[in-house]
Design a protein around this motif. Structure first.
Motif, short mmCIF file in Angstrom:
data_model
loop_
_atom_site.label_atom_id
_atom_site.label_comp_id
_atom_site.label_asym_id
_atom_site.label_seq_id
_atom_site.Cartn_x
_atom_site.Cartn_y
_atom_site.Cartn_z
N LEU A 31 -19.82 5.05 -2.81
CA LEU A 31 -18.83 4.65 -1.85
C LEU A 31 -19.23 5.52 -0.43
N ASP A 32 -19.48 4.95 0.45
CA ASP A 32 -19.62 5.25 1.97
C ASP A 32 -18.36 5.24 2.78
N PRO A 33 -17.62 6.26 3.14
CA PRO A 33 -16.42 6.21 3.83
C PRO A 33 -16.63 5.50 5.10
N ALA A 34 -17.77 5.71 5.98
CA ALA A 34 -17.94 5.34 7.31
C ALA A 34 -18.28 3.70 7.17
N GLU A 35 -18.99 3.31 6.10
CA GLU A 35 -19.46 1.90 5.90
C GLU A 35 -17.91 1.22 5.48
N VAL A 36 -17.34 1.66 4.70
CA VAL A 36 -15.94 1.13 4.25
C VAL A 36 -15.09 0.93 5.45
N PHE A 37 -14.99 2.05 6.33
CA PHE A 37 -14.36 1.96 7.31
C PHE A 37 -14.36 1.02 8.46
N PHE A 38 -15.67 0.86 8.78
CA PHE A 38 -16.21 -0.15 9.77
C PHE A 38 -16.02 -1.69 8.98
N ALA A 39 -16.37 -1.88 7.94
CA ALA A 39 -15.99 -3.20 7.25
C ALA A 39 -14.65 -3.44 7.14
N ALA A 40 -13.76 -2.57 6.77
CA ALA A 40 -12.34 -2.75 6.92
C ALA A 40 -11.88 -3.09 8.31
N GLN A 41 -12.43 -2.39 9.37
CA GLN A 41 -11.94 -2.73 10.67
C GLN A 41 -12.32 -4.03 10.95
N THR A 42 -13.70 -4.48 10.73
CA THR A 42 -14.34 -5.71 11.17
C THR A 42 -13.34 -6.75 10.38
N VAL A 43 -13.07 -6.60 9.28
CA VAL A 43 -12.08 -7.84 8.61
C VAL A 43 -11.04 -7.78 9.34
N ALA A 44 -10.31 -6.90 9.53
CA ALA A 44 -8.97 -6.89 10.42
C ALA A 44 -9.18 -7.53 11.76
N ALA A 45 -9.99 -7.31 12.44
CA ALA A 45 -10.41 -7.93 13.64
C ALA A 45 -10.60 -9.65 13.30
N GLN A 46 -11.29 -9.81 12.54
CA GLN A 46 -11.75 -11.24 12.14
C GLN A 46 -10.38 -11.96 11.86
N LEU A 47 -9.43 -11.30 11.15
CA LEU A 47 -8.33 -11.97 10.73
C LEU A 47 -7.42 -12.39 11.88
N VAL A 48 -7.37 -11.46 13.02
CA VAL A 48 -6.64 -11.71 14.24
C VAL A 48 -7.46 -12.94 14.99
N ALA A 49 -8.82 -12.78 15.01
CA ALA A 49 -9.67 -13.67 15.73
C ALA A 49 -9.57 -14.99 14.95
N THR A 50 -9.23 -15.02 13.85
CA THR A 50 -9.28 -16.29 12.95
C THR A 50 -7.83 -17.05 13.20
N GLY A 51 -6.94 -16.29 13.46
CA GLY A 51 -5.55 -16.97 13.73
C GLY A 51 -5.57 -17.41 15.35
N GLN A 52 -6.08 -16.63 16.27
CA GLN A 52 -6.25 -17.03 17.55
C GLN A 52 -7.20 -17.75 18.01
N ASP A 53 -7.82 -18.18 17.04
CA ASP A 53 -9.08 -19.23 17.34
C ASP A 53 -8.30 -20.56 17.64
N PRO A 54 -8.66 -21.24 18.64
CA PRO A 54 -8.05 -22.58 19.32
C PRO A 54 -8.24 -23.67 18.12
N ASP A 55 -9.22 -23.36 17.22
CA ASP A 55 -9.62 -24.33 16.15
C ASP A 55 -8.58 -24.02 14.83
N ALA A 56 -7.84 -23.10 14.91
CA ALA A 56 -7.08 -22.73 13.72
C ALA A 56 -5.89 -23.63 13.53
N ASP A 57 -5.87 -24.15 12.32
CA ASP A 57 -4.75 -25.05 12.07
C ASP A 57 -3.58 -24.33 11.40
N GLU A 58 -2.27 -25.12 11.61
CA GLU A 58 -1.07 -24.35 11.14
C GLU A 58 -1.24 -23.96 9.89
#
Length: 226
Positions: A31-58
């Motif tokens: 387990l690499d703490p830095a790698e886990v940190f960046f991966a977790a932050q990337t997923v969180a940002a992608q979740l927000v981006a997914t919902g905010q995407d104009p193509d996201a449906d209800e």
């Protein structure tokens, strides 16, 4: 990093997956703490981006709002609970934790809310009916999370912070009433109130950081040390 629903700035539409922490343990060196940190932050940002995407449906927004039901609170905790507060992961962890506490202890939270809205004016920002019942608070936290993914992200964070402050104010009121009857219970409830006030402040700081374009600037060195 900027995500605006209805603009071309959104990421290409898809539902991101939350990678289990265990997946990193199979890599050389463990387990690499830095790698886990960046991966977790990337997923969180992608979740927000997914919902905010104009193509996201209800249905996708609904899936994001109810994400904890799909992946489990333990998975979210392992990804984001120890993240610096003012990050995408830190913000989402606090909002989903509020959602789960509201669902689990709705009647008690409604009692605290009723006590707190008399003591704290942010009830207007939070948006609950007055006086609320447990079902009203479940509706409120759903609306706040829906705003994260299909509204103004900064306003949704502020509404989450305001909600936390109202509940914290109610906890403080109840702790004061318990002081003479049960000092130990009063101290425990006051401790919860202080922690929830801190959560409110952290969500408000996330909103400010988001507007300044620096919510994704945290570094692994900011992680809490054991």
């Amino acid at each position: 990093m900027s995500f605006q629903r209805g603009s071309s700035a959104g990421m290409q539409f898809r539902r991101p997956k939350l990678m289990p922490i265990e997946n990193f343990e199979d890599q050389p060196g463990g387990l690499d703490p830095a790698e886990v940190f960046f991966a977790a932050q990337t997923v969180a940002a992608q979740l927000v981006a997914t919902g905010q995407d104009p193509d996201a449906d209800e249905s996708t927004v609904e899936w994001l709002v109810d994400l904890v039901t799909d992946v489990g609170l333990d998975t979210m905790a392992r990804l984001w609970a120890d993240a610096p507060p003012v990050t995408f992961g830190g913000a989402l962890w606090r909002l989903y934790a509020l959602q789960q506490a509201t669902t689990r202890d709705g009647d008690m939270w409604a009692t605290w809310y009723r006590a707190g809205y008399d003591a704290y004016a942010s009830r207007v920002i939070a948006g609950a009916t007055e006086p609320p019942e447990a079902k009203d608070l479940r509706t409120l936290i759903t609306r706040i999370l829906t705003g994260v993914y299909s509204g103004d992200f900064g306003i949704a964070l502020e509404r989450g912070g305001a909600y936390a402050r109202v509940i914290a104010a109610g906890q403080h009121q109840h702790a004061e009433r318990l002081e003479d009857l049960n000092p130990e219970a009063a101290a425990a409830l006051e401790h919860r109130s202080v922690k929830l006030q801190r959560t409110a402040t952290e969500l408000e700081l996330c909103a400010t950081a988001w507007r300044q374009g620096r919510l994704d600037e945290a570094h692994p060195s900011e992680l809490p040390r054991n």
